[in-house]
Design a protein around this motif. Structure first.
Motif, PDB file in Angstrom:
ATOM      1  N   LYS A 194       2.639  50.325  68.070  1.00 43.60           N
ATOM      2  CA  LYS A 194       2.875  51.779  68.009  1.00 43.60           C
ATOM      3  C   LYS A 194       4.316  52.128  68.333  1.00 43.60           C
ATOM      4  O   LYS A 194       4.938  52.966  67.659  1.00 43.60           O
ATOM      5  CB  LYS A 194       1.908  52.474  68.978  1.00 43.60           C
ATOM      6  N   ASP A 195       4.886  51.459  69.335  1.00 41.64           N
ATOM      7  CA  ASP A 195       6.279  51.749  69.695  1.00 41.64           C
ATOM      8  C   ASP A 195       7.246  51.309  68.598  1.00 41.64           C
ATOM      9  O   ASP A 195       8.242  51.993  68.339  1.00 41.64           O
ATOM     10  CB  ASP A 195       6.622  51.044  71.017  1.00 41.64           C
ATOM     11  N   LEU A 196       6.975  50.188  67.957  1.00 44.83           N
ATOM     12  CA  LEU A 196       7.806  49.767  66.829  1.00 44.83           C
ATOM     13  C   LEU A 196       7.664  50.740  65.667  1.00 44.83           C
ATOM     14  O   LEU A 196       8.641  51.113  65.013  1.00 44.83           O
ATOM     15  CB  LEU A 196       7.423  48.357  66.375  1.00 44.83           C
ATOM     16  N   TRP A 197       6.433  51.140  65.392  1.00 46.65           N
ATOM     17  CA  TRP A 197       6.121  51.997  64.240  1.00 46.65           C
ATOM     18  C   TRP A 197       6.817  53.347  64.353  1.00 46.65           C
ATOM     19  O   TRP A 197       7.310  53.899  63.365  1.00 46.65           O
ATOM     20  CB  TRP A 197       4.607  52.171  64.168  1.00 46.65           C
ATOM     21  N   THR A 198       6.863  53.891  65.557  1.00 45.13           N
ATOM     22  CA  THR A 198       7.405  55.240  65.781  1.00 45.13           C
ATOM     23  C   THR A 198       8.892  55.239  66.129  1.00 45.13           C
ATOM     24  O   THR A 198       9.412  56.246  66.588  1.00 45.13           O
ATOM     25  CB  THR A 198       6.624  55.934  66.905  1.00 45.13           C
ATOM     26  N   ARG A 199       9.582  54.106  65.956  1.00 45.82           N
ATOM     27  CA  ARG A 199      11.028  53.977  66.184  1.00 45.82           C
ATOM     28  C   ARG A 199      11.400  54.067  67.665  1.00 45.82           C
ATOM     29  O   ARG A 199      12.574  54.240  68.003  1.00 45.82           O
ATOM     30  CB  ARG A 199      11.815  55.039  65.410  1.00 45.82           C
ATOM     31  N   ASP A 200      10.413  53.969  68.535  1.00 41.24           N
ATOM     32  CA  ASP A 200      10.714  54.073  69.970  1.00 41.24           C
ATOM     33  C   ASP A 200      11.191  52.745  70.539  1.00 41.24           C
ATOM     34  O   ASP A 200      11.849  52.721  71.580  1.00 41.24           O
ATOM     35  CB  ASP A 200       9.461  54.547  70.723  1.00 41.24           C
ATOM     36  N   LEU A 201      10.875  51.642  69.866  1.00 45.01           N
ATOM     37  CA  LEU A 201      11.245  50.321  70.353  1.00 45.01           C
ATOM     38  C   LEU A 201      12.221  49.681  69.373  1.00 45.01           C
ATOM     39  O   LEU A 201      11.819  49.186  68.316  1.00 45.01           O
ATOM     40  CB  LEU A 201       9.996  49.440  70.507  1.00 45.01           C
ATOM     41  N   PRO A 202      13.517  49.679  69.682  1.00 42.13           N
ATOM     42  CA  PRO A 202      14.497  49.060  68.774  1.00 42.13           C
ATOM     43  C   PRO A 202      14.511  47.544  68.937  1.00 42.13           C
ATOM     44  O   PRO A 202      14.133  47.003  69.980  1.00 42.13           O
ATOM     45  CB  PRO A 202      15.820  49.674  69.220  1.00 42.13           C
ATOM     46  N   VAL A 203      14.956  46.848  67.913  1.00 43.96           N
ATOM     47  CA  VAL A 203      15.099  45.397  67.946  1.00 43.96           C
ATOM     48  C   VAL A 203      16.564  45.057  67.710  1.00 43.96           C
ATOM     49  O   VAL A 203      17.320  45.835  67.129  1.00 43.96           O
ATOM     50  CB  VAL A 203      14.208  44.714  66.894  1.00 43.96           C
ATOM     51  N   GLY A 204      16.973  43.882  68.162  1.00 50.23           N
ATOM     52  CA  GLY A 204      18.362  43.475  67.986  1.00 50.23           C
ATOM     53  C   GLY A 204      19.269  44.079  69.037  1.00 50.23           C
ATOM     54  O   GLY A 204      18.818  44.607  70.063  1.00 50.23           O
ATOM     55  N   GLY A 205      20.574  43.992  68.780  1.00 53.42           N
ATOM     56  CA  GLY A 205      21.561  44.477  69.735  1.00 53.42           C
ATOM     57  C   GLY A 205      22.041  45.888  69.446  1.00 53.42           C
ATOM     58  O   GLY A 205      21.749  46.468  68.406  1.00 53.42           O
ATOM     59  N   GLU A 206      22.775  46.436  70.416  1.00 54.05           N
ATOM     60  CA  GLU A 206      23.427  47.745  70.318  1.00 54.05           C
ATOM     61  C   GLU A 206      22.437  48.868  70.046  1.00 54.05           C
ATOM     62  O   GLU A 206      22.701  49.782  69.269  1.00 54.05           O
ATOM     63  CB  GLU A 206      24.525  47.719  69.255  1.00 54.05           C
ATOM     64  N   GLN A 232      10.795  51.609  60.829  1.00 44.60           N
ATOM     65  CA  GLN A 232       9.832  52.632  60.411  1.00 44.60           C
ATOM     66  C   GLN A 232       8.645  51.945  59.762  1.00 44.60           C
ATOM     67  O   GLN A 232       8.787  51.217  58.781  1.00 44.60           O
ATOM     68  CB  GLN A 232      10.473  53.615  59.427  1.00 44.60           C
ATOM     69  N   GLY A 233       7.462  52.175  60.312  1.00 42.24           N
ATOM     70  CA  GLY A 233       6.271  51.479  59.843  1.00 42.24           C
ATOM     71  C   GLY A 233       5.815  51.922  58.467  1.00 42.24           C
ATOM     72  O   GLY A 233       5.898  53.096  58.108  1.00 42.24           O
ATOM     73  N   ILE A 234       5.325  50.950  57.694  1.00 40.87           N
ATOM     74  CA  ILE A 234       4.769  51.218  56.368  1.00 40.87           C
ATOM     75  C   ILE A 234       3.303  50.812  56.306  1.00 40.87           C
ATOM     76  O   ILE A 234       2.445  51.595  55.887  1.00 40.87           O
ATOM     77  CB  ILE A 234       5.561  50.455  55.282  1.00 40.87           C
ATOM     78  N   GLU A 235       3.004  49.586  56.756  1.00 40.15           N
ATOM     79  CA  GLU A 235       1.638  49.083  56.696  1.00 40.15           C
ATOM     80  C   GLU A 235       1.455  47.992  57.738  1.00 40.15           C
ATOM     81  O   GLU A 235       2.376  47.220  58.013  1.00 40.15           O
ATOM     82  CB  GLU A 235       1.332  48.537  55.298  1.00 40.15           C
ATOM     83  N   ALA A 236       0.270  47.931  58.319  1.00 42.77           N
ATOM     84  CA  ALA A 236      -0.072  46.879  59.277  1.00 42.77           C
ATOM     85  C   ALA A 236      -1.475  46.382  58.978  1.00 42.77           C
ATOM     86  O   ALA A 236      -2.408  47.182  58.842  1.00 42.77           O
ATOM     87  CB  ALA A 236       0.027  47.385  60.714  1.00 42.77           C
ATOM     88  N   LYS A 237      -1.607  45.049  58.873  1.00 47.49           N
ATOM     89  CA  LYS A 237      -2.905  44.425  58.650  1.00 47.49           C
ATOM     90  C   LYS A 237      -3.235  43.557  59.855  1.00 47.49           C
ATOM     91  O   LYS A 237      -2.393  42.776  60.310  1.00 47.49           O
ATOM     92  CB  LYS A 237      -2.890  43.575  57.380  1.00 47.49           C
ATOM     93  N   MET A 238      -4.465  43.690  60.349  1.00 42.05           N
ATOM     94  CA  MET A 238      -4.898  42.933  61.513  1.00 42.05           C
ATOM     95  C   MET A 238      -6.252  42.289  61.229  1.00 42.05           C
ATOM     96  O   MET A 238      -7.072  42.871  60.517  1.00 42.05           O
ATOM     97  CB  MET A 238      -5.008  43.841  62.743  1.00 42.05           C
ATOM     98  N   ARG A 239      -6.461  41.117  61.815  1.00 41.49           N
ATOM     99  CA  ARG A 239      -7.764  40.471  61.689  1.00 41.49           C
ATOM    100  C   ARG A 239      -8.041  39.623  62.917  1.00 41.49           C
ATOM    101  O   ARG A 239      -7.130  39.069  63.523  1.00 41.49           O
ATOM    102  CB  ARG A 239      -7.861  39.636  60.424  1.00 41.49           C
ATOM    103  N   ARG A 240      -9.298  39.547  63.272  1.00 35.16           N
ATOM    104  CA  ARG A 240      -9.761  38.766  64.421  1.00 35.16           C
ATOM    105  C   ARG A 240     -10.661  37.655  63.895  1.00 35.16           C
ATOM    106  O   ARG A 240     -11.702  37.916  63.278  1.00 35.16           O
ATOM    107  CB  ARG A 240     -10.519  39.663  65.406  1.00 35.16           C
ATOM    108  N   GLN A 241     -10.266  36.421  64.103  1.00 42.02           N
ATOM    109  CA  GLN A 241     -11.042  35.265  63.666  1.00 42.02           C
ATOM    110  C   GLN A 241     -11.785  34.690  64.854  1.00 42.02           C
ATOM    111  O   GLN A 241     -11.186  34.159  65.789  1.00 42.02           O
ATOM    112  CB  GLN A 241     -10.116  34.211  63.056  1.00 42.02           C
ATOM    113  N   LEU A 242     -13.097  34.819  64.826  1.00 42.32           N
ATOM    114  CA  LEU A 242     -13.947  34.325  65.906  1.00 42.32           C
ATOM    115  C   LEU A 242     -14.752  33.137  65.419  1.00 42.32           C
ATOM    116  O   LEU A 242     -15.256  33.138  64.289  1.00 42.32           O
ATOM    117  CB  LEU A 242     -14.902  35.423  66.380  1.00 42.32           C
ATOM    118  N   PRO A 243     -14.890  32.076  66.226  1.00 45.24           N
ATOM    119  CA  PRO A 243     -15.653  30.903  65.788  1.00 45.24           C
ATOM    120  C   PRO A 243     -17.112  31.243  65.554  1.00 45.24           C
ATOM    121  O   PRO A 243     -17.770  31.845  66.406  1.00 45.24           O
ATOM    122  CB  PRO A 243     -15.474  29.915  66.945  1.00 45.24           C
TER     123      PRO A 243
END
Length: 490
Positions: free
Chosen positions: A421-433, A442-453
Motif C-alpha cells: 500500500k505504501d509503495l502503491w500510494t507513492r508514500d514509500l520511495p525506493v532508491g536514493g535522494e 505508482q501502482g498499476i496492478e498487483a497479483k498475489m497467491r498463496r500456495q498451501l501444501p
C-alpha cells in the motif's frame, strides 16, 4: 569401532548434461579477502574462467529437494530422499539424543552419494559486473560506519555446461533415485533454484533449457564400451545417442508429478515511475560520463536499468520497522521475515522473504547538474558542482516487483500488504535522494497467491481502474492486515 565395507556393485550409469544460463548477476565468491573488491569471483587457476564448484551445485539441489519434499525449516532425516540421493550427513537432529554407542552404530549406516556432480567452467571468459552496497542505520537513515562493501559478479547470460552421473547400485531403488534426480533438476529447469551468494536478494537466478541423458547398462558389453569411450573423439563406432528433451522427467522415464509440500506466498506488483529514480552504480564509467549514474545490469546482451533486490529489501525492511515502531511494539515480526544478524550474541537468521531484482523497461536518461549551497553565505559551495543521470519514466515505463515469502503466517502477509500500500500510494520511495522527490512509484496492478501444501492455491488481484481501485476478495486481504495488527498489539 570399525568394519569392512563391501564395494558398490554398479549395474547402471546415467549421465545427464545441460547448459546452465544465468538470468541475473551471480556472486560465486572465492572466499579470499585479498583483492581489489571485498569478494572476488572464483576462477579456474589455469584458464581463468569462472568456476562453479560441484559442491555448490550439490548443496543447492539438495536443499531444494529437501524443502520440496519436507517443507521449509525441518531437519533432514536419514530416510529422506535427499539423503539417499546426496549421501548421508555426519549427524541428524533426530539422532543427537542417542547414546554414544548407538550413534557409532548408526553412523555405520552412512553411505556416499550415488550422484557425481562435476565442477562447471564458464564457456567463455567471464563478463564481470561490480556492485557496491552499504548497511543503512535505521535510526539515522544514513550509512552505518564501516559497513560499505563491493562485490564482483558474473553477468546474466553466462553459461555453464553441467554434468551429472547417477550410479545405480544393484541394491538401490532405481526408480526412487530417478524420481529424486528428476525432481531436483526440474528445479533448475524451472528457475526455482538459485546459486551463489545473496540468493534471497535477487542474485543467482538461473535456468536450463534442455537436457541430454545417456543411460548405460554395465551388464551389457556394448554399453560398457560406449560408457568408456563416451568422451573420446574416436568413439563414433561405439557411440550411444542421448535422449534429448526439455523435460528431465521424460528423459529419465519417470512420472513428473510430485506433491509440493512448501507453503509460500507470492506477490507480483507492476508499477510505473511517478518521479525520476536513481540507484547509484558502483561500476566505473568509460569516456565522458556524469558523476553519478543509475544502476544498470546486462540483460539479453545490453545494459538495462534495474531496481536491485538488495536496495528494495532495505527499503521494505526500514518501512516495516517504522510501521511496527509506530505501534510501540517489538520488532520480532520484522526479524522473522527479513532475517537478522546479532554481532554481540553471534546469532543470525536467514530471511524468509525473497526479493527479486527487477528490470525497468522503456526509460529515458537525462543528465541533471546540481550544486551544494553554502548555508552561511547563501552562495554556491566551492568545488561542489556535480552531475547526475537518473532514469525518467513515461506512460510506457513498467517496473515489476516480485516477492516470495516462505512459511508465511497471516500476520506476515498483512505486513506485506501494508508495504504494498505504501509503495502503491507513492508514500514509500525506493532508491536514493528520496528527500528531493525521487524514487516514487505508482501502482498499476498487483497479483498475489498463496500456495498451501495439499490445498487449492488462493489468488487475489488489485488493479487501478481509472480513479478507482479494484480489489478481489477484499475481506480476506483485510483479515490479513487485522491479524498483523492483533499480533503486534498483543
Amino acid at each position: 569401532m570399525s568394519r569392512e565395507r563391501e564395494g558398490r556393485h554398479i549395474v547402471k550409469r546415467i549421465i545427464v548434461c545441460g547448459v546452465l544460463v544465468l538470468d541475473t548477476p551471480t556472486c560465486l565468491g572465492n572466499g579470499d579477502a585479498e583483492g581489489p573488491t571485498d569478494l572476488m569471483l572464483l576462477r579456474d587457476s589455469i584458464s581463468a574462467k569462472a568456476l562453479l564448484t560441484g559442491s555448490s551445485i550439490a548443496g543447492s539441489l539438495r536443499n531444494y529437494l529437501h524443502e520440496y519434499k519436507g517443507d521449509y525449516g525441518k531437519s533432514e532425516r536419514r530416510q529422506d530422499i535427499a539423503a539417499k540421493l546426496f549421501g548421508d550427513l555426519f549427524a541428524y537432529e533426530d539422532e543427537k539424543h542417542l547414546p554414544e554407542q548407538q550413534k557409532l552404530k548408526t553412523k555405520e549406516q552412512d553411505t556416499q552419494s550415488p550422484l557425481i556432480i562435476d565442477d562447471a567452467f564458464s564457456r567463455d571468459s567471464p563478463r564481470i559486473e561490480l556492485r557496491d552496497g552499504v548497511k543503512i542505520d535505521s535510526a539515522t537513515g544514513t550509512g552505518a560506519d564501516q559497513a560499505k562493501y563491493d562485490l564482483e559478479l558474473l553477468s546474466a547470460g553466462t553459461q555453464f555446461p553441467l554434468n551429472f552421473e547417477l550410479l545405480i547400485d544393484r541394491e538401490n531403488d532405481e526408480n526412487q533415485l530417478r524420481e529424486a534426480l528428476a525432481l531436483a533438476l526440474e528445479g533448475l529447469k524451472s528457475g526455482e533454484i538459485s546459486i551463489g551468494m545473496k540468493k534471497r536478494r535477487g542474485f543467482g537466478r538461473c535456468h536450463v533449457d534442455e537436457w541430454q541423458v545417456w543411460e548405460f547398462d554395465l551388464r551389457q558389453h556394448r554399453d560398457r564400451v560406449a560408457w568408456l569411450t563416451l568422451d573420446r573423439s574416436w568413439s563414433k563406432p561405439y557411440a550411444k545417442p542421448p535422449t534429448t528433451s526439455q523435460s528431465i522427467a521424460a528423459a529419465l522415464g519417470v512420472t513428473p508429478a510430485q506433491p509440493d509440500k512448501r507453503d509460500r506466498f507470492f506477490l507480483e506488483a507492476t508499477f510505473k515511475l511517478a518521479s525520476p529514480l536513481l540507484i547509484r552504480s558502483g561500476q566505473d564509467s568509460t569516456g565522458c560520463a556524469p558523476d553519478v549514474v543509475h544502476l544498470r545490469s546486462h540483460r539479453d546482451g545490453e545494459l538495462k536499468p534495474v531496481l536491485s533486490g538488495t536496495s528494495l529489501a532495505g527499503v521494505l525492511r526500514h518501512r516495516a520497522e517504522r510501521i511496527v515502531n509506530t505501534l510501540d511494539k517489538p520488532e520480532k515480526i520484522v526479524n522473522d521475515v527479513f532475517g537478522f544478524v546479532e554481532e554481540n550474541s553471534k546469532q543470525a537468521k536467514a530471511s524468509r522473504l525473497v526479493v527479486h531484482e527487477s528490470v525497468i523497461e522503456s526509460t529515458a536518461d537525462l543528465v541533471q547538474n546540481r550544486i551544494a549551497i553554502d548555508r552561511f553565505t547563501g552562495g554556491a559551495y566551492h568545488g561542489a558542482l556535480f552531475s547526475e543521470q537518473p532514469i525518467f519514466g513515461s506512460d510506457k515505463t513498467r517496473l515489476t516487483l516480485e516477492l516470495e515469502l516462505r512459511q508465511p503466517r497471516n500476520a506476515e502477509i498483512g505486513l506485506l500488504l501494508l508495504l504494498l500500500k505504501d509503495l502503491w500510494t507513492r508514500d514509500l520511495p525506493v532508491g536514493g535522494e528520496s528527500s528531493i522527490g525521487r524514487g516514487r512509484l505508482q501502482g498499476i496492478e498487483a497479483k498475489m497467491r498463496r500456495q498451501l501444501p495439499g490445498k487449492a492455491t488462493q489468488s487475489w488481484i488489485i488493479f487501478q481502474d481509472g480513479e478507482h481501485l479494484q480489489v478481489s476478495d477484499a475481506n480476506t486481504l483485510e483479515s490479513f492486515v487485522n491479524d498483523f495488527s492483533g499480533e503486534v498489539i498483543e
